[in-house]
Design a protein around this motif. Structure first.
Motif, PDB file in Angstrom:
ATOM      1  N   VAL A 294      12.144  77.218  38.377  1.00  0.00           N
ATOM      2  CA  VAL A 294      11.241  78.341  38.127  1.00  0.00           C
ATOM      3  C   VAL A 294      10.799  78.918  39.475  1.00  0.00           C
ATOM      4  O   VAL A 294      10.448  78.178  40.397  1.00  0.00           O
ATOM      5  N   ASN A 295      10.841  80.251  39.577  1.00  0.00           N
ATOM      6  CA  ASN A 295      10.437  80.933  40.803  1.00  0.00           C
ATOM      7  C   ASN A 295       9.587  82.137  40.409  1.00  0.00           C
ATOM      8  O   ASN A 295       9.989  82.932  39.561  1.00  0.00           O
ATOM      9  N   LEU A 296       8.412  82.248  41.003  1.00  0.00           N
ATOM     10  CA  LEU A 296       7.461  83.301  40.651  1.00  0.00           C
ATOM     11  C   LEU A 296       7.922  84.662  41.154  1.00  0.00           C
ATOM     12  O   LEU A 296       8.418  84.782  42.268  1.00  0.00           O
ATOM     13  N   ASP A 297       7.731  85.693  40.323  1.00  0.00           N
ATOM     14  CA  ASP A 297       8.051  87.070  40.711  1.00  0.00           C
ATOM     15  C   ASP A 297       6.830  87.803  41.225  1.00  0.00           C
ATOM     16  O   ASP A 297       6.890  88.511  42.224  1.00  0.00           O
ATOM     17  N   LYS A 298       5.735  87.649  40.499  1.00  0.00           N
ATOM     18  CA  LYS A 298       4.534  88.428  40.790  1.00  0.00           C
ATOM     19  C   LYS A 298       3.312  87.581  40.473  1.00  0.00           C
ATOM     20  O   LYS A 298       3.262  86.921  39.442  1.00  0.00           O
ATOM     21  N   VAL A 299       2.333  87.617  41.369  1.00  0.00           N
ATOM     22  CA  VAL A 299       1.094  86.859  41.188  1.00  0.00           C
ATOM     23  C   VAL A 299      -0.079  87.761  41.559  1.00  0.00           C
ATOM     24  O   VAL A 299      -0.046  88.440  42.583  1.00  0.00           O
ATOM     25  N   ILE A 300      -1.106  87.783  40.727  1.00  0.00           N
ATOM     26  CA  ILE A 300      -2.340  88.494  41.068  1.00  0.00           C
ATOM     27  C   ILE A 300      -3.060  87.669  42.136  1.00  0.00           C
ATOM     28  O   ILE A 300      -3.321  86.486  41.947  1.00  0.00           O
ATOM     29  N   MET A 301      -3.369  88.293  43.246  1.00  0.00           N
ATOM     30  CA  MET A 301      -4.012  87.564  44.341  1.00  0.00           C
ATOM     31  C   MET A 301      -5.536  87.550  44.222  1.00  0.00           C
ATOM     32  O   MET A 301      -6.176  86.613  44.679  1.00  0.00           O
ATOM     33  N   ALA A 302      -6.114  88.571  43.627  1.00  0.00           N
ATOM     34  CA  ALA A 302      -7.563  88.605  43.403  1.00  0.00           C
ATOM     35  C   ALA A 302      -7.822  89.487  42.192  1.00  0.00           C
ATOM     36  O   ALA A 302      -7.094  90.455  41.958  1.00  0.00           O
ATOM     37  N   LYS A 303      -8.882  89.141  41.438  1.00  0.00           N
ATOM     38  CA  LYS A 303      -9.160  89.901  40.223  1.00  0.00           C
ATOM     39  C   LYS A 303     -10.636  89.838  39.881  1.00  0.00           C
ATOM     40  O   LYS A 303     -11.249  88.777  39.921  1.00  0.00           O
ATOM     41  N   LEU A 304     -11.192  90.979  39.546  1.00  0.00           N
ATOM     42  CA  LEU A 304     -12.521  91.112  38.965  1.00  0.00           C
ATOM     43  C   LEU A 304     -12.406  92.129  37.838  1.00  0.00           C
ATOM     44  O   LEU A 304     -11.591  93.046  37.906  1.00  0.00           O
ATOM     45  N   ASP A 305     -13.218  91.982  36.796  1.00  0.00           N
ATOM     46  CA  ASP A 305     -13.160  92.903  35.662  1.00  0.00           C
ATOM     47  C   ASP A 305     -14.495  92.844  34.940  1.00  0.00           C
ATOM     48  O   ASP A 305     -14.798  91.869  34.245  1.00  0.00           O
ATOM     49  N   THR A 306     -15.296  93.873  35.098  1.00  0.00           N
ATOM     50  CA  THR A 306     -16.621  93.889  34.467  1.00  0.00           C
ATOM     51  C   THR A 306     -16.547  94.061  32.956  1.00  0.00           C
ATOM     52  O   THR A 306     -17.532  93.832  32.264  1.00  0.00           O
ATOM     53  N   GLU A 307     -15.389  94.430  32.426  1.00  0.00           N
ATOM     54  CA  GLU A 307     -15.219  94.634  30.987  1.00  0.00           C
ATOM     55  C   GLU A 307     -14.735  93.377  30.265  1.00  0.00           C
ATOM     56  O   GLU A 307     -14.625  93.359  29.052  1.00  0.00           O
ATOM     57  N   SER A 308     -14.438  92.329  31.018  1.00  0.00           N
ATOM     58  CA  SER A 308     -13.836  91.141  30.418  1.00  0.00           C
ATOM     59  C   SER A 308     -14.796  89.957  30.452  1.00  0.00           C
ATOM     60  O   SER A 308     -15.405  89.659  31.479  1.00  0.00           O
ATOM     61  N   ASP A 309     -14.915  89.282  29.310  1.00  0.00           N
ATOM     62  CA  ASP A 309     -15.719  88.058  29.261  1.00  0.00           C
ATOM     63  C   ASP A 309     -14.967  86.890  29.886  1.00  0.00           C
ATOM     64  O   ASP A 309     -15.563  85.989  30.465  1.00  0.00           O
ATOM     65  N   ILE A 310     -13.640  86.885  29.727  1.00  0.00           N
ATOM     66  CA  ILE A 310     -12.797  85.815  30.256  1.00  0.00           C
ATOM     67  C   ILE A 310     -11.650  86.449  31.035  1.00  0.00           C
ATOM     68  O   ILE A 310     -10.908  87.269  30.490  1.00  0.00           O
ATOM     69  N   LEU A 311     -11.500  86.062  32.289  1.00  0.00           N
ATOM     70  CA  LEU A 311     -10.410  86.604  33.099  1.00  0.00           C
ATOM     71  C   LEU A 311      -9.118  85.841  32.820  1.00  0.00           C
ATOM     72  O   LEU A 311      -9.101  84.618  32.731  1.00  0.00           O
ATOM     73  N   ASP A 312      -8.034  86.604  32.688  1.00  0.00           N
ATOM     74  CA  ASP A 312      -6.718  85.997  32.582  1.00  0.00           C
ATOM     75  C   ASP A 312      -5.764  86.806  33.453  1.00  0.00           C
ATOM     76  O   ASP A 312      -6.139  87.825  34.035  1.00  0.00           O
ATOM     77  N   GLU A 313      -4.537  86.322  33.572  1.00  0.00           N
ATOM     78  CA  GLU A 313      -3.540  87.028  34.373  1.00  0.00           C
ATOM     79  C   GLU A 313      -2.157  86.786  33.797  1.00  0.00           C
ATOM     80  O   GLU A 313      -1.907  85.784  33.137  1.00  0.00           O
ATOM     81  N   GLU A 314      -1.283  87.729  34.054  1.00  0.00           N
ATOM     82  CA  GLU A 314       0.109  87.661  33.620  1.00  0.00           C
ATOM     83  C   GLU A 314       0.954  87.275  34.833  1.00  0.00           C
ATOM     84  O   GLU A 314       0.851  87.898  35.880  1.00  0.00           O
ATOM     85  N   VAL A 315       1.747  86.220  34.688  1.00  0.00           N
ATOM     86  CA  VAL A 315       2.611  85.748  35.780  1.00  0.00           C
ATOM     87  C   VAL A 315       4.052  85.824  35.292  1.00  0.00           C
ATOM     88  O   VAL A 315       4.402  85.218  34.280  1.00  0.00           O
TER      89      VAL A 315
END
Length: 142
Positions: A102-123
């Motif tokens: 498995v080799n990663l293509d894209k990674v979120i390096m930092a994230k904030l979201d005032t509209e979200s109760d729970i932060l998630d990310e797509e990898v």
């Protein structure tokens, strides 16, 4: 009765010899797509297709609570060290699949979201091989 709950199962990653329980996964999906060449032959109007290889791609939605993938990407960015690892996925139906290389293509390096109760990310990722360790059992007719 034999249908499988998507909420049950387990995923474990082996990264540089370290085994990590991937409890933070909300969703994981891995796909294999054949590469095909078109072949035209005399006496046939239609185009035939020949399988010539395959490509493995996938994605996972994870809770934004681990720094591991950011560290792997940073290692590649700063030192040119690209990490390949394995993910073992076992579902509630007792099927166990290993995604190798498995080799990663894209990674979120930092994230904030005032509209979200729970932060998630797509990898997104690619992989180089698949092994089936355990198969589904035949469904019971009831």
């Amino acid at each position: 009765q034999d249908t499988i709950s998507g909420k049950e199962g387990k995923a474990v990653a082996t990264i540089d010899g370290n085994v990590e329980d991937m409890f933070y996964i909300k969703k994981i999906e891995a796909n294999v797509e054949k590469t095909k060449s078109e072949i035209k032959t005399l006496g046939r109007r239609g185009t035939q297709h020949k399988a010539t290889g395959w490509s493995g791609t996938g994605s996972m939605t994870i809770y934004y609570i681990t720094t591991n993938f950011r560290k792997l990407m940073t290692s590649y960015m700063q030192n040119g060290i690209d990490t390949y690892f394995d993910i073992l996925v076992t579902d509630a139906g007792s099927q166990t699949i290993v995604l190798e290389g498995v080799n990663l293509d894209k990674v979120i390096m930092a994230k904030l979201d005032t509209e979200s109760d729970i932060l998630d990310e797509e990898v997104s990722f690619t992989f180089e091989n698949v092994r089936v360790l355990d198969s589904f059992k035949e469904p019971a007719l009831g």
